[in-house]
Design a protein around this motif. Structure first.
Motif, short mmCIF file in Angstrom:
data_model
loop_
_atom_site.label_atom_id
_atom_site.label_comp_id
_atom_site.label_asym_id
_atom_site.label_seq_id
_atom_site.Cartn_x
_atom_site.Cartn_y
_atom_site.Cartn_z
N ARG A 1 -7.63 33.08 -43.11
CA ARG A 1 -8.55 32.48 -43.67
C ARG A 1 -8.68 30.93 -43.37
O ARG A 1 -9.69 30.16 -42.91
N THR B 1 -17.28 26.46 -43.24
CA THR B 1 -17.29 27.23 -44.60
C THR B 1 -17.04 28.60 -44.30
O THR B 1 -17.04 29.13 -42.89
N THR C 1 -17.73 32.20 -46.15
CA THR C 1 -18.62 32.68 -47.02
C THR C 1 -18.06 33.79 -47.82
O THR C 1 -17.00 34.44 -47.59
N HIS C 2 -18.25 33.85 -49.38
CA HIS C 2 -17.72 34.83 -50.16
C HIS C 2 -18.18 36.02 -49.65
O HIS C 2 -19.23 36.67 -49.30
N GLY C 3 -17.07 37.08 -49.69
CA GLY C 3 -17.15 38.55 -49.29
C GLY C 3 -16.93 38.54 -47.66
O GLY C 3 -16.90 39.71 -47.36
N GLU C 4 -16.56 37.49 -47.15
CA GLU C 4 -16.19 37.49 -45.60
C GLU C 4 -15.08 38.12 -45.42
O GLU C 4 -13.99 38.09 -46.14
N GLY D 1 -12.97 35.66 -47.66
CA GLY D 1 -13.69 34.80 -48.29
C GLY D 1 -13.57 34.59 -49.69
O GLY D 1 -14.17 33.82 -50.49
N GLU D 2 -12.45 35.11 -50.04
CA GLU D 2 -11.96 34.97 -51.46
C GLU D 2 -11.07 33.65 -51.75
O GLU D 2 -10.06 33.69 -50.90
N ASP D 3 -11.67 32.71 -52.50
CA ASP D 3 -10.79 31.45 -52.74
C ASP D 3 -9.57 31.75 -53.36
O ASP D 3 -8.43 31.23 -53.10
N SER D 4 -9.47 32.58 -54.48
CA SER D 4 -8.28 32.79 -55.60
C SER D 4 -7.28 33.44 -54.49
O SER D 4 -7.58 34.71 -54.34
N ARG E 1 -7.25 37.56 -54.20
CA ARG E 1 -7.15 37.88 -52.95
C ARG E 1 -6.25 38.92 -52.79
O ARG E 1 -6.31 40.09 -51.82
#
Length: 474
Positions: free
Chosen positions: A283, A292, A294-297, A335-338, A342
């Motif tokens: 990541r 950036t 993307t969420h789900g990447e 793509g998951e921030d947490s 993750r």
């Protein structure tokens, strides 16, 4: 006695090509002053050790001889001019050398292909590391490594005890190399026992008649393009860029105890944590290449199937250069921030995909290996490369848990595996468990992943964020 390469060995031998070479290796970091008998590790003692151990691995004194017209697989032939001092080399860093300087030296060494006119391996004693340490780098072609009788040379020179085992005196003399005429006759004799294979070899040979095979090669490319339409391909990524011959190497280590602490807190396996750490690393690398994520990447990886087994102690001393084993393809949710979420996603995806036949990876071996012809191994290598080049982005190898090792009586402090960087892959990662640490080795195409040295910092940051993360809220 002259032996023919197996179908698998021949396949690895022919994997070499423009921008890629099927060599791999080990990096051992040693304290040369810590031997029980007070003897220091130096170039002469290392050469003496290697000379004594060569009797355990005859391939390391042999060259590969190809048969005319590709009528049979190549032969292992004793090198009449074998010189251990050519293969064991001395190098040094400007004192005190840093790990960054060591990694750059290793990158340059691993960028060079092995010369086929000599046995396909090299070893380097690298002096000048900070703290008075030395490093031993091994570089072996993958076709040398096959089974317990043919381990990678870095494993063979290491011991599980301080006192090296006694070996009988080695009075090796090279056998007479066969002439090309006798090699051809031998291949023809083998083929005459199976006439269909002789015709197949003549049509598919790597000699003057090889042009005839181009029609079938085009057919294979058509099949490959068709298969890729139905196979669940990996996400678009520069990590599937065509590789060059220029490499970068980086290594990092984290505490195994910290990884187990995270696994206990989140009720997942140790290997789930390792993959989550790598998800955090990838990541960060992706964010360094674009603004950036993307969420789900995701980034798709291939890992050993045994990574889903329960965490149990390995029987025996363990190996850091694993043999082929069943693998599966899974996704790392970059793509998951947490970090906590993750990790849960990594565990859930790996658990699901390891049980799916669609996610099991095809074994890397020649098609119809019973034929065993060199041209067929060459052809099947190209076919596999085209059919499966987009099924995953990054290969991850995981070793056994390795017990304490000694090199000529000196304790080995760190062990890193340097994986092969195959065609259509711009990065490969290895994971070792040794000395209470989890040790990561990263190899990459310099043109694609120019910031690979940052991986060490990314690894520590990824672990730290998991350590400080709480359980995800419902």
């Amino acid at each position: 006695m002259v032996k023919r390469l197996s179908a698998e060995d021949a396949m690895y031998y022919f994997l070499d090509g423009s921008g890629t070479s099927a060599h791999m290796g080990s990096l051992l970091v040693v304290d040369p002053s810590a031997a029980a008998d007070g003897a220091r590790l130096n170039y002469h003692s290392l050469v003496s050790l290697v000379e004594r151990r060569l009797q355990l691995m005859p391939r390391y004194r042999q060259v590969v001889k190809e048969v005319a017209l590709g009528l049979g697989r190549p032969l292992w032939v004793d090198d009449p001019d074998f010189d251990v001092n050519f293969h064991v080399r001395l190098s040094a860093l400007p004192n005190p050398g840093s790990m960054g300087q060591l990694q750059e030296l290793i990158a340059r060494i691993m960028s060079r292909p092995l010369g086929r006119e000599r046995p396909l391996w090299e070893m380097y004693l690298i002096e000048g590391l900070s703290g008075g340490r030395v490093a031993v780098l091994t570089k072996s072609h993958r076709c040398l490594v096959a089974g317990e009788a043919n381990r990678e040379i870095g494993e063979v020179v290491c011991d599980t005890g301080v006192v090296p085992p006694e070996l009988a005196e080695d009075l090796w003399m090279p056998g007479s190399p066969p002439g090309q005429a006798s090699m051809t006759v031998g291949a023809l004799a083998d083929a005459m026992a199976r006439p269909g294979e002789l015709v197949d070899s003549l049509l598919r040979g790597n000699g003057p008649v090889a042009d005839i095979w181009s029609v079938a090669d085009k057919s294979a490319r058509f099949v490959a393009s068709t298969v890729q339409q139905v196979v669940n391909t990996a996400p678009d990524s520069p990590l599937n860029s065509v590789t060059t011959s220029s490499r970068l190497f980086a290594c990092a280590q984290v505490s195994r105890r910290d990884c187990m602490k995270i696994a206990t807190r989140f009720d997942c396996t140790f290997n789930d944590v390792v993959l989550a750490v790598l998800a955090g690393v990838l990541r960060r690398w992706t964010l360094s290449t674009k603004d950036t994520v993307t969420h789900g990447e995701t980034i798709r990886v291939i890992v050993p199937l045994r990574a889903r087994e329960a965490d149990v102690a390995t029987t025996g001393p363990g190996h850091w250069v694993p043999e082929y084993e069943p693998e599966f393809v899974t996704d790392l949710p970059i793509g998951e921030d947490s970090p906590a979420v993750r990790l849960m996603q990594v565990a859930g995806l790996a658990d699901r995909y390891s049980g799916s036949t669609r996610r099991l990876a095809p074994e890397m071996k020649p098609l119809l290996p019973e034929l065993g012809m060199v041209p067929f191994a060459d052809f099947s290598t190209r076919a596999f490369s085209q059919i499966f080049q987009r099924t995953y982005n990054v290969p991850i190898s995981m070793s056994d848990s390795v017990s304490q090792r000694y090199l000529a009586g000196h304790p080995v402090e760190e062990i890193y595996t340097i994986p092969t960087l195959a065609a259509q892959r711009a990065m490969a990662i290895s994971v070792n468990e040794y000395g209470g640490a989890v040790q990561f080795g990263f190899v990459a195409d310099r043109a694609v992943v120019s910031d690979l040295p940052a991986m060490a910092g990314y690894t520590a940051e990824s672990l730290d964020e998991l350590l400080t993360s709480g359980l995800p809220q419902d």
